[in-house]
Design a protein around this motif. Structure first.
Motif, PDB file in Angstrom:
ATOM      1  N   CYS A  55       0.911  -1.109   0.012  1.00  0.00           N
ATOM      2  CA  CYS A  55      -0.099  -0.039   0.059  1.00  0.00           C
ATOM      3  C   CYS A  55       0.997   1.341  -0.097  1.00  0.00           C
ATOM      4  CB  CYS A  55      -1.032   0.077   1.205  1.00  0.00           C
ATOM      5  SG  CYS A  55      -0.154   0.029   2.777  1.00  0.00           S
ATOM      6  N   ASP A  56       0.386   2.436  -0.434  1.00  0.00           N
ATOM      7  CA  ASP A  56       1.134   3.569  -0.323  1.00  0.00           C
ATOM      8  C   ASP A  56       1.610   3.859   1.000  1.00  0.00           C
ATOM      9  OD1 ASP A  56       1.261   4.475  -2.671  1.00  0.00           O
ATOM     10  OD2 ASP A  56      -0.576   5.462  -2.884  1.00  0.00           O
ATOM     11  N   MET A  57       2.943   4.199   1.216  1.00  0.00           N
ATOM     12  CA  MET A  57       3.515   4.621   2.253  1.00  0.00           C
ATOM     13  C   MET A  57       3.820   6.035   2.710  1.00  0.00           C
ATOM     14  SD  MET A  57       4.075   2.481   4.734  1.00  0.00           S
ATOM     15  CE  MET A  57       5.497   3.206   5.643  1.00  0.00           C
ATOM     16  N   ALA A  58       3.091   6.901   1.566  1.00  0.00           N
ATOM     17  CA  ALA A  58       3.458   8.209   1.686  1.00  0.00           C
ATOM     18  C   ALA A  58       2.969   8.858   3.023  1.00  0.00           C
ATOM     19  CB  ALA A  58       2.715   9.086   0.506  1.00  0.00           C
ATOM     20  N   GLY A  59       4.104   9.486   3.523  1.00  0.00           N
ATOM     21  CA  GLY A  59       3.635  10.265   4.800  1.00  0.00           C
ATOM     22  C   GLY A  59       3.426   9.400   6.426  1.00  0.00           C
ATOM     23  N   GLN A  60       3.879   8.114   5.927  1.00  0.00           N
ATOM     24  CA  GLN A  60       3.657   7.239   6.926  1.00  0.00           C
ATOM     25  C   GLN A  60       5.087   6.634   7.649  1.00  0.00           C
ATOM     26  OE1 GLN A  60       0.710   4.200   6.432  1.00  0.00           O
ATOM     27  NE2 GLN A  60      -0.293   5.484   4.951  1.00  0.00           N
ATOM     28  N   GLY A  61       5.041   6.160   8.583  1.00  0.00           N
ATOM     29  CA  GLY A  61       6.282   5.482   9.023  1.00  0.00           C
ATOM     30  C   GLY A  61       7.212   6.478   9.725  1.00  0.00           C
ATOM     31  N   PHE A  62       8.319   6.076  10.336  1.00  0.00           N
ATOM     32  CA  PHE A  62       9.257   7.139  10.851  1.00  0.00           C
ATOM     33  C   PHE A  62      10.579   6.672  10.528  1.00  0.00           C
ATOM     34  CE2 PHE A  62       7.363   4.436  13.881  1.00  0.00           C
ATOM     35  CZ  PHE A  62       8.691   3.318  14.207  1.00  0.00           C
ATOM     36  N   HIS A  63      11.064   6.141   9.322  1.00  0.00           N
ATOM     37  CA  HIS A  63      12.285   5.604   9.249  1.00  0.00           C
ATOM     38  C   HIS A  63      13.147   6.740   8.471  1.00  0.00           C
ATOM     39  CE1 HIS A  63      10.905   4.591   5.172  1.00  0.00           C
ATOM     40  NE2 HIS A  63      10.077   3.915   5.974  1.00  0.00           N
ATOM     41  N   GLY A  64      12.488   7.581   7.899  1.00  0.00           N
ATOM     42  CA  GLY A  64      13.129   8.758   7.108  1.00  0.00           C
ATOM     43  C   GLY A  64      13.952   9.636   8.151  1.00  0.00           C
ATOM     44  N   GLN A  65      14.632  10.531   7.400  1.00  0.00           N
ATOM     45  CA  GLN A  65      15.433  11.721   8.040  1.00  0.00           C
ATOM     46  C   GLN A  65      14.537  12.904   7.249  1.00  0.00           C
ATOM     47  OE1 GLN A  65      18.478  12.550   9.769  1.00  0.00           O
ATOM     48  NE2 GLN A  65      17.684  14.399   9.680  1.00  0.00           N
ATOM     49  N   SER A  66      14.156  13.437   8.421  1.00  0.00           N
ATOM     50  CA  SER A  66      12.972  14.708   8.238  1.00  0.00           C
ATOM     51  C   SER A  66      13.842  15.681   7.206  1.00  0.00           C
ATOM     52  CB  SER A  66      12.642  15.210   9.205  1.00  0.00           C
ATOM     53  OG  SER A  66      11.626  16.470   9.119  1.00  0.00           O
TER      54      SER A  66
END
Lengths: 249, 490
Positions: A55-66
């Motif tokens: 499914c689309d992960m846009a704007g979900q999760g927290f594994h990215g570097q803001s």
């Protein structure tokens, strides 16, 4: 500053339909168990970019570097830049705010004690701008413009493999997909983020993240740029955000 | 020892002809040293009976430090023909010659042998081909004698004190303040220092000063930075019988790779290019080249690669011998894990030596002028406010790291600066570069260099081109009031 995201509403409807099903069937004591499990699953899903979710992960999760731009975070999987891999930033010409976009990222990389390598930038890099942006110039290496393309790519690969380099910026327009795959592989081994700046959209590029910056000012939106996320791991379709890249000006 | 071309030699601190009368010419030391002393030399390398021959190259001073190191390294390679112990010093190379003196019969032979090869090499680099030299039983002593331009030979340690005493204090290469203090104390020559108590000297000039002097007299141990010849590895194995099946060759290759990996480990190197040659009777050998993208020294990994190469290899004739050549050595990139997990702050986590090697590798491939660091300069004129500098060594940068950052103007500066400002066209009161330009903010007046004749008077504006790029433009206030593009905000 709105985000064009019609598909998400459709998606939440879709999810609701299926959520009802198990609830009707489940017994009460099993439900408690399930809640406990689902929080673990959520944690796994949001924390691990390698799990495929379908499914689309846009704007979900927290594994990215803001990214430092909330509108952009909303369309990126993991709410931020990927921590490694290859990224393409496509602008019709230099000076569209492509570096403004990376300032928060560069700042955090320098704070982590890693180095930033600039490989043959198109103009002279100007140190006062870096200082103004809060980036320590002592952790910056510049490979000058007059290096051959082959050497530039070689140094990019080596830099991506070295874990001391947190970010590698390169200005290369036409690269065959074989080269891009090789760079991607190097970035994966070194855990480094490589950014390629280019002018042209190549449709079948193998880079896992591709962004396009366009001018959007004019119709009452002075200073605005439109950022299109052409491709990202976890996203199905291109998403767009409008960001004011020149907040200082 | 004679001085072949007294006149041609550049006089350094003292004029040579004035000093020729003071050259200490001491007789050959009586016969060979007793065998017991000789064994002592070979065991500790800095035995009491060493004779150090110093070559001083003042002409290298005008080169950069990296270039100096490179040249000294090459010169040391040439000196290998007379000595096995060659030590690096600033602008000088010092080799031990007592051990080879008997073979070459006299120091003059050694000197002539060296002079020929070194002169041609220096001439090749376009440098002055003369150098200064001296020999004495201590390293620092030889270095000081060579610096003074005496070209002296001192065979015995007992004579060192008087020989060094004739030298002016300038040869110690002290800093300005120390030189001034020595001068004020009335000290012109080293013999004046010999008279002073070392406790007082230590107090006034620091322990490194006293150390240098006691090293020169052979009272303190002298560490050397030894020349290491560049690594080379090749090994061959002749098979007792002909082999047609390549699988039979693998155990032998494995053995040879073990040797190679052992060698690499001892030298702390890794390799990225190997050449296997398989010889045949009456045929040219079959060559198998193995190139690695990431250099390695793992025997397992190299063996695996060799196996895959052998799998698709067809040999034209039975093999009688196998040979390994290493074509390319790389620095070994090690990883150090911390003992306690994540106990250190994040900034310390990355191994600096890895980065050093990475920069070295970049410089080796791209050339030293192509990899630069960047720093801002406290300068009002925009084009001089940023500078690229050579990364000679990282430690220097780290020392500067703690300095107070220079103040930067609060007016916005662009990421990109054009090397030569581009003139903008003005049509019907509107500015054009590639597209129409409208001004966003400004002006910021910059006036500088009025004292030097090149008057810089400009009004800077932040502007926006119709296609979305943001520019940094200025208008000359001096001559024709033209508009220029100077930078691009990115």
């Amino acid at each position: 500053m709105t985000i064009i995201r019609n598909h998400q509403e459709a998606q939440s409807e879709h999810q609701g339909k299926y959520n009802n099903l198990p609830n009707n069937m489940a017994c009460s004591h099993e439900e408690e168990h399930k809640k406990d499990h689902s929080s673990h699953i959520d944690q796994l899903l949001h924390g691990n970019p390698n799990l495929w979710r379908g499914c689309d992960m846009a704007g979900q999760g927290f594994h990215g570097q803001s990214t430092g731009f909330s509108q952009l975070d909303d369309i990126l999987p993991g709410r931020g830049w990927p921590d490694k891999g290859l990224m393409e930033i496509i602008t019709p010409h230099w000076g569209m705010g492509e570096l403004q976009l990376l300032i928060p990222l560069m700042r955090s990389i320098v704070e982590q004690g890693k180095w930033i390598l600039w490989i043959s930038p198109p103009y002279l890099l100007y140190a006062p701008a870096l200082v103004q942006a809060g980036i320590n110039t002592e952790q910056i290496l510049v490979v000058k413009l007059d290096t051959s393309c082959k050497d530039a790519l070689w140094s990019m690969e080596k830099a991506l493999q070295t874990e001391n380099c947190g970010l590698v910026l390169a200005w290369q327009n036409w690269l065959p997909s074989k080269v891009l795959r090789r760079l991607q592989l190097a970035a994966d081994t070194g855990g480094t983020l490589g950014v390629l700046f280019k002018h042209h959209v190549s449709e079948y590029s193998p880079s896992p993240t591709r962004l396009k910056i366009e001018d959007y000012s004019g119709e009452g939106h002075f200073n605005e740029s439109r950022i299109t996320l052409l491709k990202a791991r976890g996203n199905f379709r291109p998403l767009t955000a409008q960001v004011n890249l020149y907040q200082q000006a | 020892m004679e001085d072949p071309d007294e006149a041609a030699r550049p006089s350094l601190q003292a004029s040579p002809d004035k000093l020729t009368s003071q050259v200490v010419w001491l007789p050959h030391d009586s016969g060979p040293a007793p065998p017991a002393a000789n064994t002592a030399i070979s065991t500790n390398g800095h035995g009491a009976n060493n004779l150090w021959y110093a070559l001083y190259f003042p002409q290298l001073a005008e080169l950069g430090t990296v270039q100096q190191k490179k040249h000294l390294n090459e010169l040391a390679g040439l000196m290998q023909c007379v000595s096995s112990t060659i030590s690096f010093h600033p602008l000088a190379l010092i080799c031990e010659i007592r051990s080879s003196l008997k073979y070459f019969t006299s120091i003059d032979v050694i000197h002539n042998k060296l002079q020929q090869s070194l002169k041609t090499q220096l001439e090749e680099w376009g440098l002055v081909s003369d150098f200064l030299y001296a020999a004495s039983p201590t390293i620092t002593g030889s270095l000081l004698l060579a610096r003074s331009g005496h070209n002296t030979l001192v065979y015995q340690k007992d004579n060192l004190r008087s020989a060094l005493g004739e030298l002016p204090t300038e040869v110690l290469e002290l800093d300005k303040e120390q030189n001034r203090r020595l001068h004020n104390m009335g000290i012109r020559y080293l013999k004046d220092i010999w008279r002073l108590p070392s406790d007082g000297l230590r107090k006034r000039f620091g322990s490194s000063f006293v150390n240098q002097l006691s090293k020169a007299l052979g009272k303190a141990p002298e560490p050397t930075i030894n020349y290491l010849p560049p690594p080379a590895f090749n090994t061959a194995y002749e098979l007792p019988y002909e082999i047609e099946n390549l699988d039979r060759l693998l155990p032998i290759a494995d053995e040879m790779l073990a040797q190679l990996c052992d060698f690499l480990q001892r030298r702390d190197l890794s390799t990225s290019h190997l050449l296997f040659s398989l010889s045949h009777e009456k045929r040219s050998p079959t060559k198998v080249e193995i190139g690695l993208r990431q250099s390695s020294r793992s025997q397992k990994h190299l063996m695996l690669l060799l196996e895959t190469h052998f799998n698709k290899l067809i040999i034209p004739a039975p093999i009688i011998a196998i040979k390994i050549d290493v074509r390319n050595f790389d620095a070994f990139f090690g990883y150090s894990d911390s003992l306690l997990e994540k106990s250190e702050p994040a900034t310390r986590q990355y191994n600096d030596s890895n980065l050093d090697r990475f920069i070295e590798q970049l410089q080796a491939r791209l050339g030293e002028n192509h990899v630069k660091g960047i720093d801002s300069v406290a300068e009002h004129c925009p084009e001089h406010a940023s500078q690229l500098f050579d990364l000679d060594n990282l430690s220097e940068i780290k020392e500067n790291r703690n300095k107070i950052p220079e103040r930067i103007t609060e007016n916005l500066r662009p990421f990109w600066l054009l090397q030569n400002p581009v003139q903008l066209t003005l049509r019907k009161g509107r500015l054009y570069h590639r597209r129409r330009i409208s001004i966003v903010s400004g002006p910021e007046r910059i006036e500088t260099y009025w004292w030097s004749g090149v008057n810089v008077r400009r009004d800077y504006y932040v502007a926006r081109e119709a296609n979305g790029s943001r520019l940094w433009i200025y208008r000359e206030k001096t001559a024709e009031k033209n508009w220029y593009l100077h930078g691009v905000f990115s």
